[in-house]
Design an enzyme around this catalytic site. Structure first.
Site, PDB file in Angstrom:
ATOM      1  CG  HIS A 141      -0.177   0.042   2.535  1.00 26.75           C
ATOM      2  ND1 HIS A 141       0.265   1.197   3.124  1.00 26.75           N
ATOM      3  CD2 HIS A 141       0.207  -0.971   3.345  1.00 26.75           C
ATOM      4  CE1 HIS A 141       0.882   0.921   4.252  1.00 26.75           C
ATOM      5  NE2 HIS A 141       0.882  -0.394   4.418  1.00 26.75           N
ATOM      6  CB  ILE A 171      15.134 -12.228  -9.732  1.00 28.25           C
ATOM      7  CG1 ILE A 171      13.991 -13.192  -9.435  1.00 28.25           C
ATOM      8  CG2 ILE A 171      16.493 -12.862  -9.444  1.00 28.25           C
ATOM      9  CD1 ILE A 171      13.976 -14.392 -10.366  1.00 28.25           C
TER      10      ILE A 171
END
Length: 224
Positions: A141, A171
């Protein structure tokens, strides 16, 4: 139906081609049709099974006014260059969200950006223009991601993370909450950012392990 041309016919271009085909197969709604690929190296195209032909090189291409484009070049040095070149010639770029991704209704995705398979984009998250959010990434968020960033698979941004432009995240890299990352940085695979990162930095730690090997015969004597 929108005709789509993918700029780049290497591995990233092949992934984007399959993302589009798979998403439309799952939804049963076909709104996009890949009509061709552009690449200055025909050998790249020959390495994969594409859904449409190679139309020619990137540099020699004349922008199709009624078509749409997706940038399929992974190299950051060329992504921005070719996007800006095509935009200057009037090209229109698509924003694409994979059918398996979750994008909060309060999140925003910029022009020309790609949201890959199984990505989570949380509440109030913002993704800028021409940024790739690769498969299985998570944007917590209130995370803000800038323009022309390349976010590799499995990257996790904790809440309130802030990332500038032209960054590469390897990654499995991640941030703790409230981390700020500047512009033009390279974050190596597996790194956990617990400090702010300025501009033009490379974040890489070499972990050293000391391995003690015990001969099997000696080990057996100790436990007998």
């Amino acid at each position: 139906m929108k005709n789509v041309i993918i700029i780049g016919a290497g591995g990233h271009g092949a992934e984007l081609d399959e993302y589009i085909q798979f998403s439309q197969k799952c939804s049963g709604i076909k709104t996009l049709k890949v009509v061709g690929f552009l690449d200055d190296n025909p050998a790249n195209y020959a390495s994969y099974h594409f859904s449409a032909p190679l139309m020619g090189g990137v540099r020699e291409h004349k922008v199709v006014p009624d078509g749409f484009y997706i940038i399929g070049i992974a190299n950051l040095a060329y992504r921005r260059f070719f996007v800006e070149l095509f935009l200057s010639q009037g090209a229109r770029f698509l924003t694409f969200v994979h059918s398996t991704a979750y994008v909060s209704e309060s999140a925003t995705i910029g022009q020309g950006s790609i949201i890959g398979p199984y990505v989570n984009v949380g509440p109030n998250a913002q993704v800028g223009n021409f940024t790739l959010i690769n498969s299985r990434c998570s944007l917590g968020h209130d995370t803000v991601i800038g323009d022309f960033d390349f976010i590799s698979p499995n990257v996790c941004f904790s809440g309130f993370s802030s990332v500038g432009n032209d960054n590469l995240f390897g990654i499995n890299s991640s941030t703790i909450p409230h981390i700020r990352v500047g512009n033009r940085n390279k974050i190596a695979a597996g790194m956990v950012l617990d400090h702010h990162v300025p501009d033009d930095s490379v974040v890489f730690y070499r972990f050293k392990e000391k391995v003690i090997a015990m001969p099997a015969e000696s080990h057996n004597k100790q436990i007998s």
